[in-house]
Structure formats: C-alpha cells, structure tokens
Design a protein around this motif. Structure first.
Motif, PDB file in Angstrom:
ATOM      1  N   ASN A  53     -33.946 -29.096  53.070  1.00 40.67           N
ATOM      2  CA  ASN A  53     -33.406 -29.878  51.960  1.00 40.67           C
ATOM      3  C   ASN A  53     -34.214 -29.536  50.725  1.00 40.67           C
ATOM      4  N   ILE A  54     -33.540 -28.903  49.773  1.00 39.12           N
ATOM      5  CA  ILE A  54     -34.185 -28.511  48.519  1.00 39.12           C
ATOM      6  C   ILE A  54     -33.355 -29.017  47.349  1.00 39.12           C
ATOM      7  N   SER A  55     -34.036 -29.219  46.239  1.00 38.91           N
ATOM      8  CA  SER A  55     -33.351 -29.551  44.986  1.00 38.91           C
ATOM      9  C   SER A  55     -33.549 -28.399  44.026  1.00 38.91           C
ATOM     10  N   VAL A  56     -32.515 -28.156  43.220  1.00 35.74           N
ATOM     11  CA  VAL A  56     -32.587 -27.133  42.185  1.00 35.74           C
ATOM     12  C   VAL A  56     -32.404 -27.849  40.850  1.00 35.74           C
ATOM     13  N   ASP A  57     -33.439 -27.771  40.012  1.00 37.64           N
ATOM     14  CA  ASP A  57     -33.396 -28.432  38.704  1.00 37.64           C
ATOM     15  C   ASP A  57     -32.227 -27.933  37.871  1.00 37.64           C
ATOM     16  N   SER A  58     -31.625 -28.839  37.127  1.00 38.85           N
ATOM     17  CA  SER A  58     -30.516 -28.554  36.200  1.00 38.85           C
ATOM     18  C   SER A  58     -29.253 -28.066  36.899  1.00 38.85           C
ATOM     19  N   VAL A  59     -29.125 -28.374  38.191  1.00 38.50           N
ATOM     20  CA  VAL A  59     -27.923 -28.020  38.951  1.00 38.50           C
ATOM     21  C   VAL A  59     -27.348 -29.290  39.551  1.00 38.50           C
ATOM     22  N   ILE A  60     -26.044 -29.443  39.498  1.00 39.37           N
ATOM     23  CA  ILE A  60     -25.359 -30.516  40.208  1.00 39.37           C
ATOM     24  C   ILE A  60     -24.852 -29.880  41.498  1.00 39.37           C
ATOM     25  N   ALA A  61     -25.449 -30.269  42.616  1.00 39.41           N
ATOM     26  CA  ALA A  61     -25.190 -29.606  43.896  1.00 39.41           C
ATOM     27  C   ALA A  61     -23.716 -29.630  44.281  1.00 39.41           C
ATOM     28  N   THR A  62     -23.026 -30.744  44.070  1.00 37.51           N
ATOM     29  CA  THR A  62     -21.609 -30.808  44.464  1.00 37.51           C
ATOM     30  C   THR A  62     -20.781 -29.781  43.705  1.00 37.51           C
ATOM     31  N   GLU A  63     -21.107 -29.548  42.434  1.00 37.58           N
ATOM     32  CA  GLU A  63     -20.377 -28.560  41.642  1.00 37.58           C
ATOM     33  C   GLU A  63     -20.685 -27.141  42.132  1.00 37.58           C
ATOM     34  N   LEU A  91     -33.200 -41.000  47.302  1.00 43.12           N
ATOM     35  CA  LEU A  91     -33.586 -42.025  46.322  1.00 43.12           C
ATOM     36  C   LEU A  91     -34.632 -42.965  46.907  1.00 43.12           C
ATOM     37  N   ALA A  92     -34.481 -43.337  48.184  1.00 47.60           N
ATOM     38  CA  ALA A  92     -35.452 -44.220  48.846  1.00 47.60           C
ATOM     39  C   ALA A  92     -36.809 -43.536  49.008  1.00 47.60           C
ATOM     40  N   MET A  93     -36.810 -42.208  49.053  1.00 45.43           N
ATOM     41  CA  MET A  93     -38.063 -41.446  49.140  1.00 45.43           C
ATOM     42  C   MET A  93     -38.769 -41.375  47.788  1.00 45.43           C
ATOM     43  N   GLY A  94     -38.128 -41.911  46.731  1.00 45.69           N
ATOM     44  CA  GLY A  94     -38.725 -41.905  45.409  1.00 45.69           C
ATOM     45  C   GLY A  94     -38.363 -40.690  44.574  1.00 45.69           C
ATOM     46  N   ILE A  95     -37.378 -39.926  45.041  1.00 47.82           N
ATOM     47  CA  ILE A  95     -36.923 -38.758  44.289  1.00 47.82           C
ATOM     48  C   ILE A  95     -36.015 -39.244  43.165  1.00 47.82           C
ATOM     49  N   SER A  96     -36.198 -38.692  41.990  1.00 49.96           N
ATOM     50  CA  SER A  96     -35.408 -39.119  40.838  1.00 49.96           C
ATOM     51  C   SER A  96     -33.933 -38.802  41.046  1.00 49.96           C
ATOM     52  N   GLU A  97     -33.070 -39.549  40.352  1.00 42.47           N
ATOM     53  CA  GLU A  97     -31.632 -39.328  40.488  1.00 42.47           C
ATOM     54  C   GLU A  97     -31.214 -37.917  40.074  1.00 42.47           C
ATOM     55  N   PRO A  98     -31.721 -37.366  38.947  1.00 39.94           N
ATOM     56  CA  PRO A  98     -31.326 -35.993  38.606  1.00 39.94           C
ATOM     57  C   PRO A  98     -31.728 -34.972  39.675  1.00 39.94           C
ATOM     58  N   ARG A  99     -32.937 -35.138  40.230  1.00 41.35           N
ATOM     59  CA  ARG A  99     -33.368 -34.216  41.294  1.00 41.35           C
ATOM     60  C   ARG A  99     -32.535 -34.416  42.549  1.00 41.35           C
ATOM     61  N   ALA A 100     -32.200 -35.656  42.875  1.00 40.18           N
ATOM     62  CA  ALA A 100     -31.378 -35.932  44.061  1.00 40.18           C
ATOM     63  C   ALA A 100     -29.966 -35.369  43.894  1.00 40.18           C
ATOM     64  N   LEU A 101     -29.442 -35.376  42.676  1.00 40.22           N
ATOM     65  CA  LEU A 101     -28.116 -34.798  42.428  1.00 40.22           C
ATOM     66  C   LEU A 101     -28.117 -33.282  42.594  1.00 40.22           C
ATOM     67  N   GLY A 102     -29.282 -32.656  42.472  1.00 46.68           N
ATOM     68  CA  GLY A 102     -29.408 -31.209  42.651  1.00 46.68           C
ATOM     69  C   GLY A 102     -29.841 -30.812  44.043  1.00 46.68           C
ATOM     70  N   ALA A 103     -29.730 -31.741  45.013  1.00 44.05           N
ATOM     71  CA  ALA A 103     -30.212 -31.486  46.371  1.00 44.05           C
ATOM     72  C   ALA A 103     -29.153 -30.831  47.252  1.00 44.05           C
ATOM     73  N   PHE A 104     -29.603 -29.853  48.018  1.00 40.71           N
ATOM     74  CA  PHE A 104     -28.781 -29.151  49.007  1.00 40.71           C
ATOM     75  C   PHE A 104     -29.403 -29.352  50.384  1.00 40.71           C
ATOM     76  N   ARG A 105     -28.590 -29.722  51.364  1.00 39.36           N
ATOM     77  CA  ARG A 105     -29.035 -29.807  52.765  1.00 39.36           C
ATOM     78  C   ARG A 105     -28.454 -28.601  53.473  1.00 39.36           C
ATOM     79  N   LEU A 106     -29.324 -27.648  53.804  1.00 41.15           N
ATOM     80  CA  LEU A 106     -28.915 -26.408  54.449  1.00 41.15           C
ATOM     81  C   LEU A 106     -29.255 -26.483  55.934  1.00 41.15           C
ATOM     82  N   SER A 107     -28.281 -26.214  56.775  1.00 38.55           N
ATOM     83  CA  SER A 107     -28.468 -26.303  58.221  1.00 38.55           C
ATOM     84  C   SER A 107     -28.369 -24.929  58.855  1.00 38.55           C
TER      85      SER A 107
END
Length: 120
Positions: A53-63, A91-107
C-alpha cells in the motif's frame, strides 16, 4: 479439493518469502521512479507478504486506476473496493486525506513475477 490442498502445501514453505521479495521490489521500483512522491503506508517490515500500500503525492488513485485497466489494484480495502473516498483505515492510521486519496493497494499472487507489468 484434496489435490488443491496438496498443491498449496507444496507452495506454502516458500511462497511468503517469494511474495515479500516481489512486494519489496515493487516498492523499491516505485520509489525510485518518483522518490519524493511515493510513500509507504503501514509498517515497513510487519505486514502481509503479498500486499503493498503506497500513496503517490498529487495523484487521485481512483482516477489513475480508471485509465490503467490492466493493473490489478484498488484504492481501498478489499471489502470496500470501488469507492471514491479515502480509506477509513488509512485515515484512522493518521494519514492525511490527500495522501489517503493517492493510495494504491497492490496485491501480488501465485502468478506474479518480476517480468510481469501488473500484479495479479
């Protein structure tokens, strides 16, 4: 069912280590591609061997995922995939909303390898 259980038992001793190595290679390559923008979400060592699970700054993962149809990924937990809001867990882990919106769960899975473009 018995044959499947036997096959699983054959793979079990080495599969977690193989998947961990693939997961770590994927994380490393992602981080190298954009060092200042990729952030690991979660503990660097105590985590599932097959999930990154990684976040990419300035990216909206769903898009980003909407245009990457051959990539096996999600923006939320498996039980909430397909949503367009940040992961409640992140969000419960304390990750900011912008960073959470840029999160990808890769399996990663049994057929994942270093030469494939996408995780399965």
């Amino acid at each position: 069912m018995g044959a499947a259980a036997l096959k699983a038992a054959e793979l079990l001793p080495t599969e977690p280590q193989r998947l961990s190595a693939l997961r770590d290679a994927l994380h490393y390559q992602s981080s190298q591609a954009s060092p200042s923008r990729v952030t690991l979400n979660g503990h660097p060592h105590h985590r599932l061997p097959n999930t990154l699970n990684i976040s990419v700054d300035s990216v909206i993962a769903t898009e980003a995922l909407a245009s990457a149809t051959d990539l096996a990924s999600s923006t939320a937990s498996a039980c909430h995939s397909g949503g367009h809001r940040p992961s409640d867990v992140l969000l419960a882990m304390g990750i900011s909303e912008p960073r959470a919106l840029g999160a990808f769960r890769l399996s990663l899975g049994r057929w994942s390898n270093l030469t494939e473009r996408c995780a399965s």
